[in-house]
Design a protein around this motif. Sequence first.
Motif: not given
Length: 334
Positions: A195-206, A210-214
């Motif tokens: 859900n956290a990944m989806r939320d960040v991706a949704q925000h970036v798409a809109r 960009a996002s980076l996770a290690l």
Amino acid sequence: MRLALQHPEFGYYRHGDPLGRAGDFVTAPEISQMFGELIGLWCAEMWRLMGCPSDVTLLEMGPGRGTLMQDAMRATAKIPGFHEAVTLHLLESSATLRARQEERLAPHHPVYIESLAALPPKPLIAVSNEFFDALPVRQFEKSFQGWCERCVGFAESGLVFTLTPPDEALKLLIPQTMHDAPPNAVYEISPAAVNAMRDVAQHVARFGGASLALDYGFVQPDGKPTLQAVRGHAYADVLKDPGEADLTALVDFGMLGRAAAAQGVTVYGPVGQGDFLRAMGIELRAEVLKRRATPEQVAAIDHALHRLTDAAEMGTLFKALAFSAKPVADMPGF
Ligand code: SAH
């Protein structure tokens, strides 16, 4: 797992400072300044590729002691316009760690958000290190009768693992590739991480960005449970003394990548942390640092470089996953 980590009074991430050499485990930004510096450069390069917008959210999720962001900000201080354009946002559940971060990052005036839903409607550059592995998982076990969920119960001896009765509907949650797994195979999923990944991706798409996770994790689940407890730099019993040990599970990068891609962003990786850091120039950075270092410091820099990048250390098990709103021809680090 959620209670053990996040109970308001007793949760591991609510009381005390679990990070650093004196604590339970050492993370990459605490090993060397090079780690945060290179992530800072990744962020600045994303900003440049976005066309240097004037108003951008720079988010770190789970910033720990604030070391990564402190190093990232120092490394990017001379990039014209970058600091002026970004507003630093932090997502952090621990009051103790918040106080530490506020102190260290005071010059950058961090804004705390309580959830990803509170992100301002602006382009976003989001980073995290060892955030997703700290989010609770559910575990499913294949018994001889079918798939069951693992739960935690009370017994006279203390907390114990129990199994729900087999449930055909649970099978719908298990990937096809695991349906023929042998009995006792375990499948883990972290709804909170997805859900956290989806939320960040949704925000970036809109709104762009960009996002980076290690994190440490795998691409394909292999039927083995990965939930573990670490206390005082040693592995501990997952069920013993809840709230006193760090509980983590390996991150399912395949799953997180698909969760992001489903929102319409372009996903890069995962690649090993060693490959990511080398592509970002860590070897050159180490050389530059060594030029002005004492012999002891030179040895420490070499040691840190080895720990962060070597395949037998953190170079392969730890991985980097990125995504961007628009495809990037040559995504830095990937
Ligand atoms: N990034 C840091 C810290 C990693 S430990 C480093 O690399 O050193 C995990 C971090 O995530 C801690 O700061 C912890 O308090 C935070 N965290 C864990 N679960 C969280 C949650 N559900 N919401 C917000 N922050 C969380």
